[in-house]
Design a protein around this motif. Structure first.
Motif, mmCIF file in Angstrom:
data_model
loop_
_atom_site.group_PDB
_atom_site.id
_atom_site.type_symbol
_atom_site.label_atom_id
_atom_site.label_comp_id
_atom_site.label_asym_id
_atom_site.label_seq_id
_atom_site.Cartn_x
_atom_site.Cartn_y
_atom_site.Cartn_z
ATOM 1 N N UNK A 25 23.574 16.521 -1.464
ATOM 2 C CA UNK A 25 24.601 16.164 -0.485
ATOM 3 C C UNK A 25 23.943 15.784 0.834
ATOM 4 N N UNK A 26 23.013 16.630 1.303
ATOM 5 C CA UNK A 26 22.354 16.413 2.593
ATOM 6 C C UNK A 26 20.864 16.718 2.448
ATOM 7 N N UNK A 27 20.039 15.791 2.891
ATOM 8 C CA UNK A 27 18.608 16.022 3.024
ATOM 9 C C UNK A 27 18.308 16.107 4.512
ATOM 10 N N UNK A 74 18.611 24.159 -2.449
ATOM 11 C CA UNK A 74 18.949 23.273 -3.559
ATOM 12 C C UNK A 74 20.228 23.708 -4.272
ATOM 13 N N UNK A 75 20.461 25.004 -4.359
ATOM 14 C CA UNK A 75 21.681 25.519 -5.009
ATOM 15 C C UNK A 75 22.952 25.116 -4.258
ATOM 16 N N UNK A 76 22.774 24.731 -3.014
ATOM 17 C CA UNK A 76 23.912 24.385 -2.169
ATOM 18 C C UNK A 76 23.971 22.880 -1.881
ATOM 19 N N UNK A 77 23.215 22.104 -2.654
ATOM 20 C CA UNK A 77 23.227 20.649 -2.479
ATOM 21 C C UNK A 77 22.475 20.170 -1.257
ATOM 22 N N UNK A 114 17.785 9.699 -3.549
ATOM 23 C CA UNK A 114 19.179 9.290 -3.333
ATOM 24 C C UNK A 114 20.115 10.389 -2.824
ATOM 25 N N UNK A 115 19.753 11.088 -1.740
ATOM 26 C CA UNK A 115 20.736 12.018 -1.169
ATOM 27 C C UNK A 115 21.904 11.214 -0.602
ATOM 28 N N UNK A 116 23.064 11.837 -0.528
ATOM 29 C CA UNK A 116 24.225 11.160 0.048
ATOM 30 C C UNK A 116 24.022 10.951 1.541
ATOM 31 N N UNK A 147 20.897 5.923 2.069
ATOM 32 C CA UNK A 147 21.683 7.103 2.453
ATOM 33 C C UNK A 147 22.398 6.883 3.784
ATOM 34 N N UNK A 148 23.581 7.445 3.880
ATOM 35 C CA UNK A 148 24.287 7.544 5.150
ATOM 36 C C UNK A 148 23.373 8.341 6.070
#
Length: 181
Positions: A25-27, A74-77, A114-116, A147-148
């Protein structure tokens, strides 16, 4: 996003391994590791760093994680990397060339995983590394690696311009509420 994402092995030669997996979701992207983080082998390990409480207050983790639990992101995206791999006492020790080279490497990393959302933690690193001298905090008009892209305040305790509540408010914007997209 799988329940148990499996990260790739850290890139060789990095002082502090990236915590990254496909489709996050977020990097989060710090400027570079502190000497303490590199020594301990965990991101945001300095006691005055507000990253861990800020992401929890932002609702991105169900509890406040500690630096030695950084792989739990990582478990939380969520994931974390740095623009520059070289540890320093302060980010001011980095050269413009290091920041530009790091920006290019970051773009390759983001394209691969490819994170969002890519969240760069620090306006100065963004301005110098990506050649955007007039950029401001917030969502950026350009995307990095597809990514955004957001530039958000650096959580370092040295950044007195933003209090913990301010950091949490900005970081909350990085991931949509479930069911809203």
């Amino acid at each position: 996003m799988p329940d148990e994402p499996t990260p790739d092995d850290a890139l060789p030669g990095k002082a502090l391994p990236d915590i990254v997996a496909p489709g996050l979701d977020v990097l989060f992207c710090g400027i570079n590791p502190s000497l303490m983080s590199a020594e301990r082998g965990h991101h945001f390990a300095r006691p005055g760093n507000r990253f861990w409480p800020a992401i929890h207050l932002a609702g991105l983790t169900p509890r406040r994680l500690s630096p030695d639990e950084d792989r739990e992101l990582l478990r939380h995206g969520l994931g974390v990397t740095n623009v520059v791999d070289r540890p320093t006492r302060t980010a001011a020790e980095l050269t413009p060339e290091e920041l530009r080279a790091g920006a290019a490497a970051l773009e390759r990393l983001v394209t691969r995983y490819r994170p969002r959302v890519l969240a760069v933690l620090g306006i100065t690193a963004w301005r110098e590394g990506f050649g955007r001298p007039k950029a401001v905090i917030g969502r950026q008009p350009e995307r990095v690696g597809g990514a955004d892209t957001w530039v958000v305040p650096n959580p370092s305790g040295l950044n007195a311009h933003f209090q913990l509540a301010d950091l949490a408010r900005v970081y909350r914007q990085l991931r949509p509420v479930p069911g809203t997209g």
